[in-house]
Each structure stands twice: as C-alpha cells, then as structure tokens.
Design a protein around this motif. Structure first.
Motif, PDB file in Angstrom:
ATOM      1  N   GLY A 100       5.378   3.956 -10.223  1.00 41.05           N
ATOM      2  CA  GLY A 100       4.096   4.575  -9.905  1.00 41.05           C
ATOM      3  C   GLY A 100       4.336   6.059  -9.718  1.00 41.05           C
ATOM      4  N   CYS A 101       4.118   6.553  -8.513  1.00 45.77           N
ATOM      5  CA  CYS A 101       4.295   7.984  -8.253  1.00 45.77           C
ATOM      6  C   CYS A 101       5.766   8.372  -8.122  1.00 45.77           C
ATOM      7  N   GLY A 102       6.655   7.399  -7.893  1.00 48.69           N
ATOM      8  CA  GLY A 102       8.086   7.676  -7.787  1.00 48.69           C
ATOM      9  C   GLY A 102       8.520   8.159  -6.416  1.00 48.69           C
TER      10      GLY A 102
ATOM     11  N   SER B 179       0.845  -1.194   0.000  1.00 47.58           N
ATOM     12  CA  SER B 179       0.000   0.000   0.000  1.00 47.58           C
ATOM     13  C   SER B 179       0.881   1.246   0.000  1.00 47.58           C
ATOM     14  N   CYS B 180       0.959   1.914  -1.152  1.00 48.12           N
ATOM     15  CA  CYS B 180       1.669   3.198  -1.239  1.00 48.12           C
ATOM     16  C   CYS B 180       0.829   4.229  -0.502  1.00 48.12           C
ATOM     17  N   PRO B 181       1.415   5.026   0.412  1.00 42.60           N
ATOM     18  CA  PRO B 181       0.613   6.021   1.139  1.00 42.60           C
ATOM     19  C   PRO B 181       0.064   7.121   0.239  1.00 42.60           C
ATOM     20  N   TYR B 182       0.533   7.217  -0.991  1.00 46.70           N
ATOM     21  CA  TYR B 182       0.051   8.241  -1.922  1.00 46.70           C
ATOM     22  C   TYR B 182      -0.927   7.669  -2.957  1.00 46.70           C
ATOM     23  N   CYS B 183      -0.728   6.402  -3.365  1.00 49.07           N
ATOM     24  CA  CYS B 183      -1.507   5.832  -4.472  1.00 49.07           C
ATOM     25  C   CYS B 183      -2.454   4.708  -4.044  1.00 49.07           C
ATOM     26  N   GLY B 184      -2.225   4.122  -2.893  1.00 56.30           N
ATOM     27  CA  GLY B 184      -3.044   2.999  -2.471  1.00 56.30           C
ATOM     28  C   GLY B 184      -2.392   1.668  -2.792  1.00 56.30           C
TER      29      GLY B 184
ATOM     30  N   ARG C 136      10.403   2.681  -2.347  1.00 52.33           N
ATOM     31  CA  ARG C 136      10.097   3.677  -3.370  1.00 52.33           C
ATOM     32  C   ARG C 136       9.098   3.082  -4.348  1.00 52.33           C
ATOM     33  N   HIS C 137       8.067   3.862  -4.655  1.00 52.82           N
ATOM     34  CA  HIS C 137       7.082   3.422  -5.648  1.00 52.82           C
ATOM     35  C   HIS C 137       7.649   3.779  -7.020  1.00 52.82           C
ATOM     36  N   ALA C 138       8.643   3.020  -7.450  1.00 58.59           N
ATOM     37  CA  ALA C 138       9.458   3.346  -8.624  1.00 58.59           C
ATOM     38  C   ALA C 138       8.648   3.375  -9.915  1.00 58.59           C
TER      39      ALA C 138
HETATM   40 ZN   LIG Z   1       2.722   5.726  -5.159  1.00 62.27          ZN
END
Ligand SMILES: [Zn+2]
Length: 87
Positions: free
Chosen positions: A60-62, A5-10, A56-58
């Motif tokens: 995705g949002c980065g 679960s990315c805290p920015y994207c889910g 790192r959400h490499a």
């Molecule tokens: Zn993300």
C-alpha cells in the motif's frame, strides 16, 4: 478476512501488510556488554494479550506504523503512526 486499519490509508485486507516485530524497542547504546547486546537483539516480551507491534503497509503506502493487537483474539485494538503515543 482480517482487516487492518493503516493510519495513513484506512481499512485494508491483512494480505497488504507485513509484521515488523515488537514496537517501542529502544536501541541499546554501544557501551553495553555482550550479554546486554544479545538481549537487545533477541529477547522480546512476547506478551499474552494486548501487545504493541510494528507493522508495515508493504503493498500500500509502504509506511511503518504501530499497532496494539490482542495476541489471544488477534483483534487490532488500535493503530497509530510512528512517533505517536498509544491511547
Ligand atoms: Zn497505508
């Protein structure tokens, strides 16, 4: 498939993420000895069980974020933004 679960994207599949090492490592000041600098660079706690990590959400949002993951079960207990305290 493992879901993180990315805290920015889910929730996203693990293949979108890259591991960034132990979280909350404080940079050593310039005045330390060579041994203390070496310890800062290379020594990590490598704990068994609940462990704070940087990810790192490499693909995705980065963005970087922190996670608390159980290293025995590979279960992500929590993810949180950089600068936030774990619950
Ligand atoms: Zn993300």
């Amino acid at each position: 498939m493992l879901v993180i679960s990315c805290p920015y994207c889910g929730d996203r599949p693990e293949i979108e993420f890259s591991y960034g090492g132990e979280a909350h490592v404080v940079r050593a000041p310039a005045s330390v000895t060579d041994e203390e600098w070496t310890a800062f660079l290379y020594q990590r706690s490598n704990a068994r069980g609940s462990y704070a990590e940087r990810w790192r959400h490499a693909h995705g949002c980065g963005r970087f974020f922190n996670a608390r993951r159980n290293t025995v079960t590979d279960f992500f207990e929590q993810t949180y933004k950089i600068g936030e305290a774990p619950a």
